[in-house]
Design a protein around this motif. Structure first.
Motif, PDB file in Angstrom:
ATOM      1  N   ALA A 376     -48.455   5.577  44.210  1.00 40.47           N
ATOM      2  CA  ALA A 376     -47.570   6.881  44.122  1.00 40.47           C
ATOM      3  C   ALA A 376     -47.310   7.421  45.578  1.00 40.47           C
ATOM      4  CB  ALA A 376     -48.264   7.490  43.171  1.00 40.47           C
ATOM      5  N   ASP A 377     -46.625   9.017  45.178  1.00 39.10           N
ATOM      6  CA  ASP A 377     -46.995   9.763  46.121  1.00 39.10           C
ATOM      7  C   ASP A 377     -47.685  11.279  46.350  1.00 39.10           C
ATOM      8  OD1 ASP A 377     -45.323  11.629  44.788  1.00 39.10           O
ATOM      9  OD2 ASP A 377     -44.072  11.244  46.010  1.00 39.10           O
ATOM     10  N   SER A 378     -48.133  12.091  47.278  1.00 36.11           N
ATOM     11  CA  SER A 378     -48.529  13.522  46.917  1.00 36.11           C
ATOM     12  C   SER A 378     -48.248  13.919  45.678  1.00 36.11           C
ATOM     13  CB  SER A 378     -48.597  14.235  47.962  1.00 36.11           C
ATOM     14  OG  SER A 378     -49.001  13.534  49.406  1.00 36.11           O
ATOM     15  N   ALA A 379     -47.132  14.151  45.682  1.00 40.93           N
ATOM     16  CA  ALA A 379     -46.769  14.471  43.871  1.00 40.93           C
ATOM     17  C   ALA A 379     -47.107  14.472  42.233  1.00 40.93           C
ATOM     18  CB  ALA A 379     -45.447  15.447  43.943  1.00 40.93           C
ATOM     19  N   ALA A 380     -46.730  12.590  42.873  1.00 45.34           N
ATOM     20  CA  ALA A 380     -47.343  11.577  42.000  1.00 45.34           C
ATOM     21  C   ALA A 380     -49.258  11.907  41.208  1.00 45.34           C
ATOM     22  CB  ALA A 380     -47.146  10.689  41.799  1.00 45.34           C
ATOM     23  N   LEU A 381     -50.331  11.904  42.453  1.00 43.74           N
ATOM     24  CA  LEU A 381     -50.950  11.643  42.338  1.00 43.74           C
ATOM     25  C   LEU A 381     -52.324  13.900  41.926  1.00 43.74           C
ATOM     26  CD1 LEU A 381     -52.183   9.878  45.449  1.00 43.74           C
ATOM     27  CD2 LEU A 381     -52.565   9.132  42.828  1.00 43.74           C
ATOM     28  N   VAL A 382     -50.854  14.316  42.524  1.00 48.63           N
ATOM     29  CA  VAL A 382     -51.318  15.687  41.781  1.00 48.63           C
ATOM     30  C   VAL A 382     -51.054  16.329  40.745  1.00 48.63           C
ATOM     31  CG1 VAL A 382     -50.472  18.353  42.688  1.00 48.63           C
ATOM     32  CG2 VAL A 382     -51.345  16.863  44.087  1.00 48.63           C
ATOM     33  N   LEU A 434     -58.319  12.172  48.195  1.00 44.73           N
ATOM     34  CA  LEU A 434     -56.907  10.252  48.547  1.00 44.73           C
ATOM     35  C   LEU A 434     -56.370  11.050  49.574  1.00 44.73           C
ATOM     36  CD1 LEU A 434     -56.139  11.697  44.374  1.00 44.73           C
ATOM     37  CD2 LEU A 434     -56.671   9.424  45.460  1.00 44.73           C
ATOM     38  N   ASP A 435     -56.558  11.303  50.074  1.00 46.90           N
ATOM     39  CA  ASP A 435     -55.826  11.048  52.028  1.00 46.90           C
ATOM     40  C   ASP A 435     -55.481  12.091  51.739  1.00 46.90           C
ATOM     41  OD1 ASP A 435     -58.146   9.760  53.111  1.00 46.90           O
ATOM     42  OD2 ASP A 435     -56.887   8.351  52.238  1.00 46.90           O
ATOM     43  N   ILE A 436     -55.456  13.571  50.630  1.00 48.13           N
ATOM     44  CA  ILE A 436     -53.584  14.247  50.575  1.00 48.13           C
ATOM     45  C   ILE A 436     -54.730  15.853  51.682  1.00 48.13           C
ATOM     46  CG2 ILE A 436     -52.568  15.951  49.083  1.00 48.13           C
ATOM     47  CD1 ILE A 436     -52.821  13.631  47.578  1.00 48.13           C
ATOM     48  N   PRO A 437     -54.012  16.367  52.483  1.00 52.83           N
ATOM     49  CA  PRO A 437     -53.974  17.103  53.163  1.00 52.83           C
ATOM     50  C   PRO A 437     -54.132  18.643  52.220  1.00 52.83           C
ATOM     51  CG  PRO A 437     -52.589  16.799  54.503  1.00 52.83           C
ATOM     52  CD  PRO A 437     -52.352  15.845  53.105  1.00 52.83           C
ATOM     53  N   ALA A 438     -55.536  19.421  52.178  1.00 58.49           N
ATOM     54  CA  ALA A 438     -55.925  20.394  51.035  1.00 58.49           C
ATOM     55  C   ALA A 438     -57.018  21.537  51.224  1.00 58.49           C
ATOM     56  CB  ALA A 438     -55.905  19.556  50.042  1.00 58.49           C
ATOM     57  N   ARG A 439     -56.504  22.488  50.719  1.00 63.36           N
ATOM     58  CA  ARG A 439     -57.237  23.555  51.038  1.00 63.36           C
ATOM     59  C   ARG A 439     -57.240  24.520  50.004  1.00 63.36           C
ATOM     60  NH1 ARG A 439     -53.470  25.716  55.923  1.00 63.36           N
ATOM     61  NH2 ARG A 439     -51.724  26.964  54.347  1.00 63.36           N
ATOM     62  N   VAL A 440     -58.596  24.988  50.372  1.00 68.60           N
ATOM     63  CA  VAL A 440     -58.876  26.494  49.330  1.00 68.60           C
ATOM     64  C   VAL A 440     -58.674  28.028  49.934  1.00 68.60           C
ATOM     65  CG1 VAL A 440     -60.742  27.877  47.714  1.00 68.60           C
ATOM     66  CG2 VAL A 440     -61.287  24.842  48.443  1.00 68.60           C
ATOM     67  N   VAL A 441     -57.882  28.310  49.307  1.00 67.19           N
ATOM     68  CA  VAL A 441     -56.675  29.915  49.011  1.00 67.19           C
ATOM     69  C   VAL A 441     -58.188  30.714  48.117  1.00 67.19           C
ATOM     70  CG1 VAL A 441     -55.028  31.540  49.063  1.00 67.19           C
ATOM     71  CG2 VAL A 441     -54.859  28.980  49.470  1.00 67.19           C
ATOM     72  N   THR A 442     -58.432  31.895  48.295  1.00 70.41           N
ATOM     73  CA  THR A 442     -59.307  33.145  47.753  1.00 70.41           C
ATOM     74  C   THR A 442     -58.553  34.209  47.619  1.00 70.41           C
ATOM     75  OG1 THR A 442     -60.624  33.333  49.259  1.00 70.41           O
ATOM     76  CG2 THR A 442     -61.581  32.284  48.289  1.00 70.41           C
ATOM     77  N   GLY A 443     -58.372  34.736  47.043  1.00 66.58           N
ATOM     78  CA  GLY A 443     -57.953  36.131  46.980  1.00 66.58           C
ATOM     79  C   GLY A 443     -58.010  36.678  45.320  1.00 66.58           C
ATOM     80  N   VAL A 469     -52.304  22.163  48.626  1.00 66.53           N
ATOM     81  CA  VAL A 469     -52.018  20.292  48.518  1.00 66.53           C
ATOM     82  C   VAL A 469     -50.621  20.481  50.185  1.00 66.53           C
ATOM     83  CG1 VAL A 469     -52.793  20.034  46.778  1.00 66.53           C
ATOM     84  CG2 VAL A 469     -50.996  19.787  46.715  1.00 66.53           C
ATOM     85  N   TRP A 470     -51.045  20.023  51.035  1.00 70.52           N
ATOM     86  CA  TRP A 470     -49.632  19.660  51.320  1.00 70.52           C
ATOM     87  C   TRP A 470     -49.061  18.321  51.363  1.00 70.52           C
ATOM     88  CZ3 TRP A 470     -47.641  15.267  54.940  1.00 70.52           C
ATOM     89  CH2 TRP A 470     -46.599  15.972  55.378  1.00 70.52           C
ATOM     90  N   MET A 471     -47.309  18.202  50.894  1.00 69.81           N
ATOM     91  CA  MET A 471     -46.220  16.823  50.778  1.00 69.81           C
ATOM     92  C   MET A 471     -45.251  17.630  51.352  1.00 69.81           C
ATOM     93  SD  MET A 471     -46.359  18.617  46.632  1.00 69.81           S
ATOM     94  CE  MET A 471     -47.784  18.323  45.619  1.00 69.81           C
ATOM     95  N   ALA A 472     -45.265  16.275  51.932  1.00 73.77           N
ATOM     96  CA  ALA A 472     -43.979  15.748  53.146  1.00 73.77           C
ATOM     97  C   ALA A 472     -42.791  16.402  53.084  1.00 73.77           C
ATOM     98  CB  ALA A 472     -43.755  13.720  52.728  1.00 73.77           C
ATOM     99  N   GLY A 473     -41.629  16.856  52.893  1.00 70.12           N
ATOM    100  CA  GLY A 473     -40.907  17.355  52.755  1.00 70.12           C
ATOM    101  C   GLY A 473     -40.341  19.067  51.849  1.00 70.12           C
TER     102      GLY A 473
END
Length: 664
Positions: A376-382, A434-443, A469-473
């Protein structure tokens, strides 16, 4: 009670009124003053009132010196200084109260008046709201009434008479103040709130501990107001206003990245926007932070005169100075955008880091998901994680309880309930596992339209946390896991409501829509105050000159207009004075001219001699040659006292110049 007050001597009555006005001036400061200062001021004012009612002597100078020394020591102990805004306001309030203990002569009263005026102005150091302005207007009228009353030394004039005079004084001065407000140059930071004015202000923080945004959900205060232009208003689910982006996690707290590696190898913004833009104007409330909130995503620099703005690599706009006063700026945003690198870069590795020893069950869950979908790619895991949030019995709540050290584990397996930051934090931790780059955004997310003035209002209760989350492409992609748990929070904007007070609950019971209508009307009035008074800026002054016909107005033009108006008003005042003098008992003036002419001719008379007596003296002194003059004087007297229709004052004035006046 009123009869007892009216029976008091005038000095006691005037003193009680002045003490009441001082208490009104100080009352709005109670929340900003140390407790001992408020208690001391209240005690001194009550003591002084008791002395006035019982006609007891005032305390001696040693009492005053002792209280002053104690005040200085307490101020120094509280604020660690005698200088600055907070210490200065504390001292001025106490000195105003202590000055009433030596209120013996009119000179002491005048000192108290002007100390009261100065103390009244210090209220605006802490708040420039409409309520504060209204309270200080009442205080101004009270001090003016006391000042006018002090200039009425004879008898026991009613306070209503002094209040009426004070009101007329304020009305006569209002046009001058309006002109000065509109045209006097505004030079920052002269007109700004001092930098420490925002201490204690609630709002978003530069970091996020799991649970701290939930406290903002109880805060109904306004964070910003937005007016969309061109009639284009985005859907509510697109109203994301970007604040701090948090990427460093220590197990309990999220913070922005600040390592040397991230500074050298930071991931570039690489922002690309498509579609039609949304143009809007933001009125941002003071928050003592350099954050300039814009709707995601703003490619162009927001229009904020006098400030230097820059966009960080994570799309947050920052100012070169904190927002310490009401700030208005224009921005252009695109709801359809993408940003970040399209291929994996070295800097993205920092967005995969997790602290050792925390959330072991979440790490095990990530391994399980990987085993279930090895390709599965990042989109499928998300998508799989979001499906788990939808169907796993997770609940969106304001009060999930206190989380322990392993916040993600508790959310995913134990409590299964939380507010937006619980959900976003647990989601990002799982993504990183899951080794997917991710971060929290507040606002802030969402807002509500005020039907009265058509502004959109974003409150502190709209504070929100979501994930990227960062996804290739595709680069960085916004994922709001709260929408999976509670879709109504994002789409229909159904907020979790804090418990209402007794009064608000009673209004809501009687008329469900009445409370909302009243709040909308009040907020529209406040917004008008913000837009036309607090936010009357340099640019608005120049726009006013454009409306007056100046093509390219400058500060010189503003000065010329102000000077011209001052000269015009001065000439008008001089003309008014001349007219008033001409209307001030012209009969006495005409009689005075006659007296001077006869005195120059050698006729001796008393200064208060009436016309009849002057006529008799003139006949005796000048004989038959003064008959016409004596007849004129008698007709002048009849015009004043008998209202003889033949004695028209204008005709008598013309005859005055035709009379044969005797010569020396």
């Amino acid at each position: 009670m009123l009869s007892r007050l009216s029976a008091l001597p005038r000095d006691a009555r005037d003193t009680l009124f002045l003490l009441l006005v001082i208490a009104w001036v100080v009352l709005p400061q109670v929340g900003n003053l140390p407790l001992w200062c408020s208690l001391l001021a209240a005690g001194v004012l009550l003591w002084r009132g008791w002395l006035a009612v019982t006609a007891r002597p005032l305390p001696g100078k040693w009492w005053l010196l002792g209280l002053l020394a104690a005040t200085l020591a307490a101020t120094l102990a509280t604020h660690r200084t005698l200088l600055g805004r907070d210490a200065g306001v504390t001292l001025i309030v106490v000195l105003l109260a202590l000055k009433t203990l030596e209120l013996r002569a009119r000179r002491d009263a005048f000192v108290i008046f002007f100390l009261g005026f100065f103390t009244m102005l210090t209220n605006f150091f802490f708040s420039q709201s409409l309520l504060t302005a209204a309270a200080m207007l009442v205080a101004l009228l009270g001090l003016l009434t006391a000042l006018v009353n002090a200039h009425m030394p004879v008898g026991k004039p009613p306070l209503l008479q002094a209040a009426r005079t004070a009101g007329w004084m304020a009305l006569l001065g209002a046009p001058i103040m309006a002109v000065l407000f509109m045209l006097f140059p505004r030079l920052a930071p002269l007109w700004g709130i001092p930098s420490d004015a925002m201490s204690g202000r609630s709002g978003l923080s530069a970091s996020m501990q799991v649970g701290n945004i939930a406290s903002l959900a109880l805060d109904e205060s306004i964070a910003m107001r937005i007016r969309f232009e061109d009639g284009r208003i985005p859907p509510q689910q697109d109203l994301y206003f970007r604040g701090p982006v948090l990427s460093a996690f220590d197990g309990r707290e999220w913070r922005p990245l600040a390592s040397r590696f991230s500074q050298r190898n930071g991931v570039p913004a690489a922002l690309e926007v498509v579609g039609a833009p949304y143009r809007y104007e933001v009125t941002l409330e003071p928050n003592n932070r350099p954050w300039i909130f814009v709707m995601e995503a703003a490619e162009q620099r927001p229009e904020l005169p006098g400030a230097e703005l820059a966009m960080t690599p994570d799309l947050q706009w920052l100012s070169n100075r904190p927002v310490t006063d009401l700030t208005r700026y224009k921005a252009v945003s695109y709801a359809d955008f993408r940003h970040g690198p399209q291929r994996f870069a070295a800097g993205l590795a920092e967005y995969q880091l997790l602290p050792d020893g925390f959330n072991p069950r979440t790490r095990a869950l990530a391994a399980e998901l990987r085993n279930q979908q090895p390709r599965a790619d990042s989109a499928a895991l998300v998508a799989a994680v979001l499906d788990r949030l939808r169907s796993g019995g997770y609940t969106y709540t304001l009060d999930p309880g206190v989380y322990g050290a392993n916040t993600a584990d508790e959310f995913w397996f134990d409590r299964k309930e939380g507010f937006c930051e619980h959900i976003a934090s647990a989601f990002v931790v799982l993504m990183r596992a899951l080794d997917i780059p991710a971060r929290v955004v507040t606002g802030y997310q969402g807002g509500e339209r005020n039907s009265v003035d058509d502004y959109w209002i974003v409150r502190q209760s709209d504070a929100h946390a979501w994930a990227e989350v960062w996804m290739a492409g595709r680069g960085w992609v916004r994922v709001d896991p709260t929408a999976a748990v509670a879709p109504s929070r994002i789409g229909a904007l159904q907020r979790l409501q804090a418990p209402r007070g007794v009064f608000a609950s009673a209004i809501g019971t009687v008329s469900p829509g009445l409370a909302e209508t009243l709040r909308a009307a009040w907020e529209a009035v406040n917004n008008g105050w913000n837009q036309w008074v607090l936010n009357y800026t340099q640019s608005k002054q120049l726009d006013l000159l454009k409306n007056l016909g100046f093509e390219s107005p400058s500060w010189e033009d503003l000065s010329y207009v102000l000077i011209g108006l001052v000269v015009l008003v001065s000439l008008g005042g001089a003309a008014w004075t001349l007219w008033e003098r001409s209307q001030h008992d012209p009969w006495l003036r005409l009689l005075g001219r006659a007296r001077r002419r006869l005195h120059e001719a050698g006729l001796e008379m008393a200064p208060a001699s009436p016309p009849r007596q002057i006529a008799a003296l003139a006949r005796r002194r000048f004989g038959a040659g003064a008959d016409a003059l004596a007849d004129w004087l008698l007709r002048l007297e009849a015009q004043r006292y008998a209202r003889d229709p033949r004695g028209n004052l204008a005709a008598l004035r013309r005859e005055f110049n035709q009379l044969a006046w005797p010569k020396p």
